[in-house]
Design a protein around this motif. Structure first.
Motif, mmCIF file in Angstrom:
data_model
loop_
_atom_site.group_PDB
_atom_site.id
_atom_site.type_symbol
_atom_site.label_atom_id
_atom_site.label_comp_id
_atom_site.label_asym_id
_atom_site.label_seq_id
_atom_site.Cartn_x
_atom_site.Cartn_y
_atom_site.Cartn_z
ATOM 1 N N ALA A 1 8.374 -11.572 3.560
ATOM 2 C CA ALA A 1 7.643 -10.360 4.074
ATOM 3 C C ALA A 1 7.129 -10.081 3.056
ATOM 4 O O ALA A 1 5.686 -9.615 2.729
ATOM 5 N N PHE A 2 7.588 -9.996 0.862
ATOM 6 C CA PHE A 2 7.018 -9.806 0.202
ATOM 7 C C PHE A 2 5.818 -10.623 -0.085
ATOM 8 O O PHE A 2 5.218 -10.092 -0.884
ATOM 9 N N ASP A 3 5.856 -11.673 0.441
ATOM 10 C CA ASP A 3 4.730 -13.060 0.446
ATOM 11 C C ASP A 3 2.982 -11.958 0.888
ATOM 12 O O ASP A 3 1.838 -12.741 0.281
ATOM 13 N N PHE A 4 3.205 -11.889 1.516
ATOM 14 C CA PHE A 4 1.867 -10.803 1.931
ATOM 15 C C PHE A 4 1.532 -9.398 1.604
ATOM 16 O O PHE A 4 0.834 -8.327 2.015
ATOM 17 N N GLN A 5 2.369 -8.202 1.062
ATOM 18 C CA GLN A 5 2.140 -7.839 0.236
ATOM 19 C C GLN A 5 0.946 -7.778 -0.677
ATOM 20 O O GLN A 5 1.843 -8.667 -1.831
ATOM 21 N N THR A 6 0.528 -6.634 -1.114
ATOM 22 C CA THR A 6 -0.415 -7.144 -1.803
ATOM 23 C C THR A 6 -0.485 -5.872 -3.517
ATOM 24 O O THR A 6 -1.465 -5.696 -4.029
ATOM 25 N N SER A 7 0.400 -4.497 -2.610
ATOM 26 C CA SER A 7 0.335 -3.400 -3.734
ATOM 27 C C SER A 7 0.497 -3.417 -5.359
ATOM 28 O O SER A 7 2.248 -4.206 -4.731
#
Length: 1021
Positions: free
Chosen positions: A635-641
């Motif tokens: 799921a970290f691969d879809f985080q951009t913050s």
């Protein structure tokens, strides 16, 4: 277009002519119906056939029961066969006997060659013929086009069936249509890029749209909406009376991943990685082992689940049957053509949480007796019967047409039902409302248009229709029109939202969005609805809403997630887009400690808020079963913050990893961290060393050594390359060393006394297909003091790259190749996947005659011969060629299309064609690409993934090689198949027939729903 030598064209023509008499005898229209299995309670009759029509790609049926046909002869390799161009035909049954007896050419021209869609709307006809979409108008009713206008331009590739497909008319008065993953972009009639209602340019570039897309727009093309994206090759959109959308989508051929989708608006459907655009071959954490599920990235957050996966196939036309003539099982259901396995099916659908589940019921099936039956489209006639178009061809897919002189239309209805088109009068509200009952879309268009134009005068008739409590679909049709009467919109929506029928409440909320009403009060009204499908629609209605109240409503909807319903979860994700930070914060306040439940973890996993990374970390650090960790790390691969890097840094270095769980968390966190120098971080070297020890021998090891320039581990990369010279991990290890110029460890390996290490290292260098490897291989090749077998291994390594193969060829042609190496060079060069290299090698090293030294008979004669299945299987498994590139039931190599169910897709003739002429029709996504690298190296393989940062090729031996985009100077698609065109030279005629006999038995097991069916996807939370 595929360019083939003229000799092959002559041979094809000669062989097909030799089979012509047999084909006419066995495949005559008179025998067409008898070759089909028909569902109980139904009868199939032949409505029309050649020579009245040829090769129908798409059809529509007008309000008078006339069938409009997109007739395609000038398709791909056949382009120019009919100089006047392809045609739109109108076929009519003038005497009511259920057979067409009158043909009219509505339009003919090369501008509609390979048309993939025809849609009849009164006196206007929309024809999809990429790169253009045309609107033809018949001004005087003589069934001849009097006017031609461009609706959309520069939309899709010419002559490509992954581009623009047919239009259909929706119950809201809008047009619905789609294109596949060669559509690329949409331009208006003036050639200007179309910008959708959200302000985004409609283009396949990942910003934000990828691949195939589904659209909605007004009749003039305005108010353009992208409804969903990231499909591969969707063929049509089917819209039911409630405004629910359905599609099919084709997989990369042979991967048994054909799917049926409920099209959740604004959804991402997962053909490519949402963030990077990587293809499904590219490994990612937590990827399913089952290829049909992996194919659509179904375990990634942000991907809408599939309704059903139907296995291997070539899906085409689709419609929702909303008539009463057919048996009950088909009423209100999706009817769909799958040309690959020769079948027309229904998919009875039931509500399942916030989504749906479905089963399959065959309507027409030609697999048992006529595999040339290739249903391309299905439409509902005014009397409620089905009209099915049959492309009729030995094969399907790969842009290849085996027979250009046949085509059929079938009518499906209860036995002995006459073909009649009810007469309608659209001039009065009452009669137009009666016509609105029609199961035929063209009739409903005329009724809708008439009623819409009557405005307030239509209200009594529409209200009466809306009160028909026993007919929800008729009520929904009335609802859409009532809402568009000036001044009636909000009242109509309120009436629908209070209805007992969940489908009417859903239609009411969709109506509110269509009318551009403020949806917030309506969502507030439905926030606690008992139906999860209604609440799903509430979440979708919040898409693009950025107010604080919208965030509060979203939080209330999210609090009702049960942790099991992936449909509901994805609807929530769509609803929060553009408002994640506020919505997530409201959810945290609303949910309290319940965020630690399975449902709470689901929301965190799907979230894209600035605060999401720290909540993901909290989940990961909660004692979880080891098998659940990859889901949350992915799921970290879809985080951009900006918080993402800080959280990953904490997870990577919080403790020295000792347990398997700690090792996994540290390794995956390190892989995702932004660039930094190890020396700048206290204890980083110690943690990284522990992680490298823990992942030794894996792709993670290679990636981490590469990312952090761990020179002390370069020798380990060399050993790994030798140990796994034929695997991706070994090849990537060599690639890292070559890219970094760290060749001393490789040179040391090549000097070892252990011949096995030397040979494996040479093999790894060869498999890397990297020009920089030649400088390491050539000294071994030229060293006469080396053992002969070592030098032969160097020959085989050189032949793996184009530059090395050409150098060997030059030496051989100049008679400068050591005699001891001649046979090794001959074997390697004659087996090269580079066609020109292979051709030169065969002249220089003439092969021994075939086993029987006999010319092949015509294809027609080969098709008639029957072989031995067991001997064919033995040939397939032992020739060294078939399994070198193809998988059959998990055995072999995954280079070309999976052949596990090829017998369902290709007839015997098509199988012979594919073996003898592999470049005549190459399946989309199996084309060969040539990369010219900045160091002068050229590399050839199948393009499996292309992102802004990397390009990945699957090489001829099945391993993959990834190149940094910055390293690639040029990339070119080739028109030659990787499959050798001379395979048959290895076989006698008898062996070739045996091989095809075996391949024709490779079919899906009877009764199988296919991998990735509903029972599988339920597990993918």
């Amino acid at each position: 277009m595929n360019h083939r030598p003229s000799l092959i064209i002559v041979l094809v023509c000669t062989w097909l002519c030799g089979a012509a008499t047999l084909a006419d005898d066995e495949r005559s229209p008179e025998k067409a119906v008898a070759a089909l299995d028909v569902a109980d309670g139904l009868e199939a009759t032949l409505f029309a056939s050649e020579p009245m029509l040829l090769n129908p790609t798409n059809i529509d049926v007008d309000h008078l029961g006339r069938v409009w046909v997109a007739e395609v002869v000038n398709y791909r390799g056949q382009k120019g066969t009919r100089p006047e161009g392809d045609r739109i035909l109108v076929l009519e049954d003038s005497d009511g006997d259920g057979k067409a007896d009158r043909q009219t050419v509505f339009y003919q021209g090369t501008d509609i060659d390979s048309a993939m869609g025809v849609c009849v709307l009164g006196n206007r006809v929309i024809v999809s013929a990429s790169p253009n979409v045309y609107v033809f108008t018949d001004s005087d009713g003589d069934l001849k086009a009097d006017k031609k206008e461009v609706l959309f331009s520069k939309t899709g590739q010419e002559q490509h069936d992954h581009s623009a497909h047919a239009f259909t008319f929706g119950p809201d008065g809008k047009l619905y249509w789609n294109f596949g993953n060669t559509g690329m972009h949409v331009h208006d009639k003036d050639g200007k890029p179309v910008v959708d209602v959200s302000g985004k340019t409609v283009v396949d570039d990942g910003k934000p749209y990828f691949g195939g897309m589904a659209f909605r727009c007004n009749l003039d093309g305005s108010e353009f909406e992208v409804l969903a994206h990231n499909f591969r090759n969707i063929y049509e959109v089917a819209v039911d009376s409630f405004g629910t959308l359905w599609q099919s989508d084709n997989d990369d051929d042979g991967n048994r991943g054909v799917r049926i989708n409920y099209l959740m608006e604004h959804g991402n459907f997962g053909y490519r990685d949402e963030m990077t655009g990587a293809g499904w071959h590219t490994p990612y954490l937590g990827m399913p082992g089952d290829i049909p599920l992996r194919h659509w990235h179904l375990t990634d957050p942000g991907v809408v689940p599939n309704l059903l996966q139907t296995g291997a196939g070539s899906p085409t036309g689709i419609v929702v049957y909303e008539g009463n003539l057919l048996p009950e099982v088909f009423r209100g259901q999706i009817i769909h053509c799958d040309a690959g396995p020769n079948v027309v099916r229904a998919y009875p659908v039931q509500a399942d949480g916030a989504g749906y589940k479905a089963t399959t019921v065959n309507i027409l099936d030609g697999a048992a007796r006529d595999q040339w039956f290739r249903p391309s489209d299905v439409c509902v006639a005014p009397d409620g019967s089905l009209i099915v178009a049959d492309w009729y061809d030995p094969g399907v897919g790969g842009h290849h047409m085996g027979d250009a002189q046949k085509g059929r239309l079938f009518r499906v209805a209860p036995p002995k039902t006459p073909y009649r088109a009810p007469k309608h009068d659209f001039s009065s509200p009452e009669n137009a409302a009666l016509a609105l009952h029609s199961p035929n879309l063209a009739t409903r268009y005329l009724a809708w248009t008439a009623l819409h134009g009557m405005k307030e005068k239509a209200e009594p008739a529409l209200s009466k229709l809306y009160e028909q409590r026993d007919s929800p679909r008729m009520r929904a049709r009335a609802l859409w029109l009532l809402g568009q009467i000036p001044g009636h919109g909000e009242t109509t929506v309120q009436q629908a939202l209070g209805d007992k029928d969940a489908d009417i409440r859903i239609a009411g909320l969709r109506l509110a969005r269509s009318l551009k009403l403020d949806v917030i009060p309506f969502v507030r009204q439905l926030i606690g609805d008992a139906s999860p499908q209604v609440r799903r629609e509430c979440a979708l209605a919040l898409h693009g809403q950025t107010s604080h109240e919208a965030a509060q409503l979203w939080a209330m909807l999210a609090a009702q997630h049960d942790g099991k319903d992936r449909w509901y979860l994805e609807a929530l994700g769509i609803g929060a887009a553009g408002n994640w930070d506020v919505a997530f914060d409201e959810w945290v306040k609303t949910i309290g400690q319940r965020r630690h439940t399975a449902a709470g973890r689901d929301i965190v996993w799907r979230s894209r808020a600035a605060a999401s990374p720290r909540y993901l970390a909290a989940v990961i650090l909660t004692p979880l079963p080891m098998n659940e960790l990859p889901r949350y790390l992915r799921a970290f691969d879809f985080q951009t913050s900006h918080e993402k890097n800080e959280v990953l840094d904490y997870l990577a270095f919080r403790t020295l990893p000792r347990t398997p769980a700690q090792m996994l968390v540290a390794a995956e966190s390190l892989k995702r961290l932004g660039p930094f120098k190890i020396a700048d971080k206290p204890d980083a070297e110690k943690v990284l060393g522990a992680v490298l020890d823990g992942v030794a021998g894996t792709a993670d090891f290679v990636a981490l050594v590469d990312r952090f320039d761990v020179e002390a581990r370069y020798a380990d990369l060399t050993r790994l390359a030798a140990e796994k010279s034929g695997d991706d991990v070994g090849i990537q290890a060599v690639a890292v060393l070559l890219r970094k110029g760290a060749t001393s460890a490789i040179e040391d390996a090549l000097k070892q006394q252990d011949a096995g290490v030397v040979h494996n290292t040479l093999a790894a260098l060869g498999n890397s297909a990297d020009g920089r490897a030649l400088g390491l291989i050539f000294p071994v090749f030229e060293d006469a003091a080396r053992p002969v077998e070592t030098r032969r291994e160097a020959v085989r390594a050189l032949a793996k790259s184009r530059a090395g193969a050409l150098k060997l060829m030059e030496l051989a042609e100049a008679n400068k190749l050591d005699a001891k190496l001649q046979q090794a060079a001959a074997a390697a060069l004659c087996a090269s996947f580079e066609a020109d290299v292979r051709s030169r090698a065969e002249k220089l090293f003439p092969p021994a005659p075939g086993r029987d030294n006999q010319p092949l008979p015509p294809i027609g004669e080969l098709v008639r011969q029957r072989g031995d299945v067991s001997q064919g299987k033995l040939i397939f498994n032992t020739t060294g060629t078939c399994l070198k590139c193809h998988l059959v039931n998990e055995v072999g190599k995954d280079v070309g299309p999976n052949l596990s169910e090829i017998g369902d897709k290709l007839s015997r003739q098509a199988l012979f064609d594919s073996i003898l002429f592999p470049s005549a029709g190459i399946s989309h996504n199996y084309e060969t690409y040539l990369l010219l690298l900045e160091n002068g190296t050229t590399v050839t393989g199948l393009l499996t993934s292309r992102t802004a940062e990397e390009i990945t090729l699957k090489m001829a031996e099945g391993a993959t090689q990834t190149f940094k985009t910055a390293e690639v100077e040029e990339i070119h698609k080739q028109d030659i198949s990787l499959m050798p065109a001379d395979l048959h030279k290895l076989l006698s005629v008898e062996e070739l027939v045996n091989l095809v006999e075996y391949m024709s038995t490779l079919k899906k097991a009877k009764g199988s729903a296919g991998p990735g069916s509903r029972s599988d996807t339920r597990q993918l939370r």
